[in-house]
Design a protein around this motif. Sequence first.
Motif, PDB file in Angstrom:
ATOM      1  N   GLY A  23       0.808  -1.209   0.000  1.00 20.85           N
ATOM      2  CA  GLY A  23       0.000   0.000   0.000  1.00 20.85           C
ATOM      3  C   GLY A  23       0.843   1.261   0.000  1.00 20.85           C
ATOM      4  O   GLY A  23       0.525   2.239  -0.694  1.00 20.85           O
ATOM      5  N   ALA A  27       0.832   4.030  -2.997  1.00 20.26           N
ATOM      6  CA  ALA A  27       0.480   5.420  -2.713  1.00 20.26           C
ATOM      7  C   ALA A  27       1.541   6.394  -3.200  1.00 20.26           C
ATOM      8  O   ALA A  27       1.231   7.561  -3.468  1.00 20.26           O
ATOM      9  N   ASN A  92      -7.475  -1.335  -4.474  1.00 21.88           N
ATOM     10  CA  ASN A  92      -6.668  -0.337  -3.778  1.00 21.88           C
ATOM     11  C   ASN A  92      -7.378   0.279  -2.577  1.00 21.88           C
ATOM     12  O   ASN A  92      -6.786   1.076  -1.847  1.00 21.88           O
ATOM     13  N   LEU A  95      -5.570   0.159   0.678  1.00 21.44           N
ATOM     14  CA  LEU A  95      -4.581   1.149   1.124  1.00 21.44           C
ATOM     15  C   LEU A  95      -5.002   1.809   2.436  1.00 21.44           C
ATOM     16  O   LEU A  95      -4.167   2.416   3.121  1.00 21.44           O
TER      17      LEU A  95
END
Length: 275
Positions: A23, A27, A92, A95
């Motif tokens: 994650g 990012a 995602n 995340l």
Amino acid sequence: MSEIFGFDAYAPREIAQRVETVGVAKARLALLPLALLGVLAGAFIGLGALGFVIVKSDPGLGYAAGQWLGGLVFSLGLLLVVVAGAELFTGNNLLAMAWADGKISARELLRNWIVVCLANLMGAAGLALLVFLSGHPQLNGGAIAQTVFKIALAKQNLPWQEALFRGVLCNLLVCMAVWMAMAGRSVVDKAVAIVFPVSAFVAAGFEHSIANMYLMPLAWLLQQSGAVPPAPLITGAGMLGNWLPVIAGNLLGGSVLVALTYHLIYRRNPAHPEA
């Protein structure tokens, strides 16, 4: 690293660590590769949806058989994302675990989600255009075009609260598929982890925002070409009316029910057992 029940797989606590580490990398990915990987993921999910439509266009299949077989075929999309490598908005949502542990900022989290979601839309809609231009919807005597339109119209007419909660349930299963795929070390491991949760959400009729970004634009293109009846209409407002609550539901299901729940279990509770 550890073995679970005799299999060479990562334990749940190790999965949590891997999800958080990945994650952070996601990012902080540069904008261009992030966007391009997002376009790929949108197209990959669209390919899975294309396969689902082919199955649903066969009138010889019963409802349950069509749903489960369609779900199995749809699993291609997430398998391509995980194994070939791509950035998928729904996956995602995990995340949120890195954000909750303070490893990434809220700005980095939102940047990833916004860029990837928009790139997924470009990839899914772009594939819809290619599929339309290829003449694929006219196969099976035009049954594929009719099925796409029927599916898209049902999504447009879905009440927002149903779209929201179907989005929650969908991404609960999608993120569990991604989570379990992180336990595997081989392509076969990842495929087995992905197929069952994805097949389940498709069979149950839950809502995946990126798949809808392929199906609904394709239905609109077919409508514009006269390949399907001119009324009722798929509209831009109708598409947004589905996408927005489904995106919100996907966010809740993936980030809260999966990422933040496992964060509380494994990242904020170091004494918790491995499995």
